[in-house]
Design an enzyme around this catalytic site. Structure first.
Site, mmCIF file in Angstrom:
data_model
loop_
_atom_site.group_PDB
_atom_site.id
_atom_site.type_symbol
_atom_site.label_atom_id
_atom_site.label_comp_id
_atom_site.label_asym_id
_atom_site.label_seq_id
_atom_site.Cartn_x
_atom_site.Cartn_y
_atom_site.Cartn_z
ATOM 1 N N CYS A 2 0.968 -0.655 0.384
ATOM 2 C CA CYS A 2 -0.242 -0.505 0.048
ATOM 3 C C CYS A 2 0.488 0.909 0.072
ATOM 4 C CB CYS A 2 -0.660 -0.127 1.205
ATOM 5 S SG CYS A 2 -2.203 -1.355 0.809
ATOM 6 N N ARG A 28 3.988 -0.970 -4.880
ATOM 7 C CA ARG A 28 3.569 -1.072 -2.885
ATOM 8 C C ARG A 28 2.508 -2.001 -3.281
ATOM 9 N NH1 ARG A 28 6.985 1.148 0.702
ATOM 10 N NH2 ARG A 28 5.584 1.329 1.968
ATOM 11 N N TRP A 86 -2.341 -3.048 -2.089
ATOM 12 C CA TRP A 86 -2.356 -4.131 -2.255
ATOM 13 C C TRP A 86 -3.315 -5.336 -1.106
ATOM 14 C CZ3 TRP A 86 -0.692 -8.481 1.255
ATOM 15 C CH2 TRP A 86 -0.321 -9.327 0.312
ATOM 16 N N ASN A 112 -1.642 2.369 5.422
ATOM 17 C CA ASN A 112 -1.146 1.420 5.009
ATOM 18 C C ASN A 112 -0.597 0.271 6.229
ATOM 19 O OD1 ASN A 112 1.032 -0.475 3.836
ATOM 20 N ND2 ASN A 112 2.497 1.637 4.217
ATOM 21 N N GLY A 113 -1.244 -0.641 6.086
ATOM 22 C CA GLY A 113 -0.966 -1.522 8.001
ATOM 23 C C GLY A 113 -1.396 -2.555 7.871
ATOM 24 N N GLU A 499 16.414 -18.876 -6.673
ATOM 25 C CA GLU A 499 15.975 -17.231 -7.320
ATOM 26 C C GLU A 499 16.061 -17.441 -9.071
ATOM 27 O OE1 GLU A 499 15.812 -14.974 -6.150
ATOM 28 O OE2 GLU A 499 16.131 -13.422 -7.677
ATOM 29 N N LYS A 503 12.041 -16.009 -9.695
ATOM 30 C CA LYS A 503 11.938 -15.251 -10.606
ATOM 31 C C LYS A 503 11.256 -15.261 -11.961
ATOM 32 C CE LYS A 503 13.564 -13.197 -9.124
ATOM 33 N NZ LYS A 503 13.889 -11.962 -8.018
ATOM 34 N N GLU A 506 7.413 -15.803 -10.389
ATOM 35 C CA GLU A 506 6.958 -14.035 -10.232
ATOM 36 C C GLU A 506 6.346 -13.347 -11.568
ATOM 37 O OE1 GLU A 506 9.315 -12.307 -6.033
ATOM 38 O OE2 GLU A 506 11.013 -12.864 -8.044
ATOM 39 N N HIS A 522 15.456 -37.812 -6.807
ATOM 40 C CA HIS A 522 14.575 -38.550 -5.714
ATOM 41 C C HIS A 522 13.649 -38.366 -5.920
ATOM 42 C CE1 HIS A 522 18.295 -40.247 -3.672
ATOM 43 N NE2 HIS A 522 18.883 -39.411 -3.787
ATOM 44 N N LYS A 621 6.135 -4.846 -3.877
ATOM 45 C CA LYS A 621 7.606 -5.192 -3.334
ATOM 46 C C LYS A 621 7.730 -4.740 -1.292
ATOM 47 C CE LYS A 621 11.187 -3.515 -5.123
ATOM 48 N NZ LYS A 621 11.695 -4.849 -5.629
HETATM 49 C C1 G6P Z 1 8.069 -9.138 -0.859
HETATM 50 C C2 G6P Z 1 8.854 -8.881 -2.434
HETATM 51 C C3 G6P Z 1 10.087 -9.862 -2.619
HETATM 52 C C4 G6P Z 1 11.336 -9.537 -1.295
HETATM 53 C C5 G6P Z 1 10.948 -9.709 -0.431
HETATM 54 C C6 G6P Z 1 11.418 -9.521 0.704
HETATM 55 O O1 G6P Z 1 7.831 -10.480 -1.093
HETATM 56 O O2 G6P Z 1 8.105 -9.063 -3.256
HETATM 57 O O3 G6P Z 1 10.874 -9.508 -3.776
HETATM 58 O O4 G6P Z 1 12.108 -10.068 -1.788
HETATM 59 O O5 G6P Z 1 9.218 -9.246 -0.334
HETATM 60 O O6 G6P Z 1 11.658 -8.293 1.400
HETATM 61 P P1 G6P Z 1 12.917 -7.455 1.664
HETATM 62 O O7 G6P Z 1 12.536 -5.713 1.324
HETATM 63 O O8 G6P Z 1 12.670 -7.660 2.948
HETATM 64 O O9 G6P Z 1 14.270 -8.014 1.140
#
Ligand code: G6P
Length: 626
Positions: A2, A28, A86, A112-113, A499, A503, A506, A522, A621
């Site tokens: 948010c 956000r 969000w 926000n929160g 990772e 990616k 996501e 396995h 994010k």
């Molecule tokens: C969210 C984002 C990810 C990020 C994670 C941790 O899920 O979408 O891209 O890796 O938070 O965020 P941070 O800011 O703590 O690295």
């Protein structure tokens, strides 16, 4: 998670000031958006309260909000608050979108929160005759403020203060009312910045909507409330009304850092920035030859780090993957045991933290609620807190006893790229520094690693220079026939496999799994067929031979193979369907290179499938809820 933006001051908000600010915060959250515009009496007069507040909300992003607003909207106003959401409580809908207005129209706010005790407050309000139009916790807060205001002989500021004292949870709020020209803001565990311009204030979840207008920013602290009266006078206080001197900081963020600069997405721009961002992380710290690494932020807790019986690394998402690489680096170089935990699990597993243990928190945003909560618990149990953080001055940076800033610059693409390589670079420096102090590294290895690290930015650049070839490979895997991918690697590149898979998931919504290559037989091998490609990360390192055997197992089952290999690898060209080369480097540094083609592949497959790589569905994010 948010984004909130508010403006009060001398200029007309026009369609730009608040809405463009919200556009900058869309990373956000972007499932719905809204704006409440407050007009001065005389401009538009409300019989009951004086000021008129008009509230516009829409499902989707800020563009959808703007398109939904009638042409007759009066943009000549000096005050508005906006929100990009969000969803947590209630699906994305107009009713659930912010701003929320109290039943008696006296309070309009964005939030926000999460208000954790909203059910209790709501029950009480329902008993008092309140009716709710949304499923949100935020509407409860708007009504709670109004209820307190109506039932006590207090002013607007005190009503907000008292109401917040009843709240359990996290909030950054901006509150306006038609009966006064004050704008009130407050924070607890969710960030809020106040830009102080000439005769104007821009308030936002972070500095990005502000720097266009002013670089002078006050970051509100937890449990602080600020009020701007008559558009000019700012007062900051705690929840007991004790006034606090404002601490104005000058931020360095430039406008071009928050714009796409000719790229079609922030994600691609940020991928291409990595030679520079990794260098910025290393620069000044990576000294020549025998010289010790210069890491000012580490010195104060270096004795604790070196004496630690155990180091915990806690993080979420991509940062957690960086943590796994950090574990590899620290354990290999220092022989200190490291445990990596998901921050969201750490608190609930009753971790065995002993005096003298160190907890390293890794976070791009520095605001992730799970990570913050885990840190609080670690602190209670006596651990030293060390932060690896990108956003300067963020909550996690401030909660840490010491740490390293990754200096990756603002990352706007929701899927993390340059922040990840910044984290890995910072952890590499930390591990080398610790090893040197402990004498657990030979002089020769110390010099070799430092020299190799210096060449990493140039090597990332050379991979990026060849991105067309990587896009070409990716284009062969972008069609709908491929709905499952495996990412396989061993050793220090196993987290890179995780990772790479994350990616792809996501941003393209393709199912992908990262697995240790040796573990594939396995279980996941059952998935292999001609429609389930495997991406192998197989640089020329200590597990090379074993990974090549795993690759043969896939090939024998008609699985397609993309291999990330060290330049000049002729053997794998005879096995894999597609090969992407990276330059040679020290084994411990390979993640900084192998991840780059994976980022480019995911980007390319997602764009070929028409996905918005900067704003993947359902994600945000900065995740400020647990
Ligand atoms: C969210 C984002 C990810 C990020 C994670 C941790 O899920 O979408 O891209 O890796 O938070 O965020 P941070 O800011 O703590 O690295």
């Amino acid at each position: 998670m948010c984004g909130i933006v508010g403006y009060v001051g001398k200029r007309d908000i026009g369609p730009d000031v608040v809405l463009n600010g919200l556009r900058r915060l869309e990373y956000r959250g972007y499932d719905s958006a809204g704006i409440a515009i407050r007009y001065n009496p005389g401009q538009r007069t409300d019989e009951q309260y004086g000021h008129v507040i008009e509230n516009w909300r829409e499902v989707g992003g800020v563009d959808e909000l703007y398109d939904s607003m009638p042409e007759t909207v009066l943009w000549e106003s000096n005050c508005a608050i906006g929100h990009t959401r969000w969803a947590t409580h209630g699906e994305p809908s107009r009713h659930n979108a912010h701003p929320h207005t109290s039943m008696g129209r006296k309070v309009t706010l964005v939030h926000n929160g999460i208000i954790e005790n909203y059910e209790t407050l709501k029950k009480k309000l329902i008993q008092e005759g309140y009716v709710f139009e949304s499923q949100t916790d935020t509407e409860v807060l708007a009504n709670w403020i109004e209820y307190i205001w109506d039932n006590n002989t207090v002013d607007f500021v005190s009503a907000v203060r008292f109401a917040l004292k009843d709240v359990v949870g996290a909030y950054a709020i901006l509150v306006i009312s038609p009966s006064t020209d004050s704008v009130i803001m407050a924070r607890k565990s969710s960030p809020l910045a106040i830009g102080v311009g000439e005769g104007e204030f821009i308030i936002a979840s972070d500095a990005t909507p502000i720097v266009e207008y002013t670089k002078d920013i006050i970051y509100l602290e937890d449990d602080q409330l600020a009020v701007i009266e008559e558009g000019t006078n700012l007062r900051i206080m705690d929840l007991d009304a004790t006034e606090v001197d404002p601490n104005i900081e000058r931020v360095e963020l430039e406008l071009d850092q928050i714009e796409k600069g000719g790229y079609d997405s922030f994600m691609l721009k940020e991928i291409y920035e990595q030679p520079d961002t990794v260098w910025t992380c290393l620069r000044g710290r990576l000294t020549e030859g025998e010289e010790p690494l210069m890491m000012g932020g580490v010195e104060s807790v270096l004795p604790q780090l070196l004496r630690a019986n155990k180091i915990f690394i806690i993080a979420c998402g991509t940062s957690w993957h960086a943590g796994l690489i950090g574990k590899n680096l620290i354990e290999k170089l220092t022989r200190i045991p490291v445990e990596v935990d998901y921050a969201s699990e750490f608190r609930y597993k009753d971790p065995i933290i002993r005096p003298g243990d160190v907890v390293i928190s890794i976070s791009q945003s520095g605001e992730t609620a799970d990570t913050k909560a885990a840190m609080e618990m670690a602190r209670e149990r006596g651990a030293t807190l060390f932060g690896v953080v990108n956003v300067v001055g963020s909550s996690i940076a401030r909660m840490s006893d010491a740490g390293i800033y990754t200096h990756s610059g603002i990352e706007i693409g929701v899927a993390s790229t340059k922040a990840f390589t910044g984290q890995v670079a910072a952890l590499t420096l930390l591990a080398i520094k610790m090893a040197r102090q402990l004498n657990s590294i030979t002089d020769n290895d110390y010099l070799k690693l430092k020299a190799a690290l210096k060449h990493i930015p140039g090597k990332i650049k050379s991979i990026l220079a060849d991105s067309e070839a990587i896009f070409e490979v990716a284009s062969r895997y972008a069609s709908e026939e491929y709905q499952d991918f495996l990412y396989l690697a061993r050793g220090i590149n196993f987290p890179v496999a995780l990772e790479g898979a994350l990616k792809l998931k996501e941003i393209s919504y393709i199912h992908a799994e990262g697995y240790p290559a040796g573990e594939m037989k396995h279980g996941p091998i059952a998935l292999i067929d001609e429609n389930c490609p495997s991406v192998f990360i197989v640089p020329n390192d200590s597990s090379y031979g074993k990974v090549v055997s795993n690759m043969q197992e896939v090939k024998a089952r008609k699985g397609k193979i993309v291999a990330i290999v060290t330049k000049g690898d002729e053997l794998i060209k005879t096995i894999a369907d597609d090969v992407i080369e990276i330059p040679e480097t020290e084994e411990l540094l390979t993640p900084l290179l192998t991840v780059i083609p994976l980022q480019l592949m995911s980007y390319s497959i997602a764009t070929a499938r028409g996905c918005n790589v900067d704003k993947p569905r359902n994600l945000a994010k900065s995740v400020t809820v647990e």
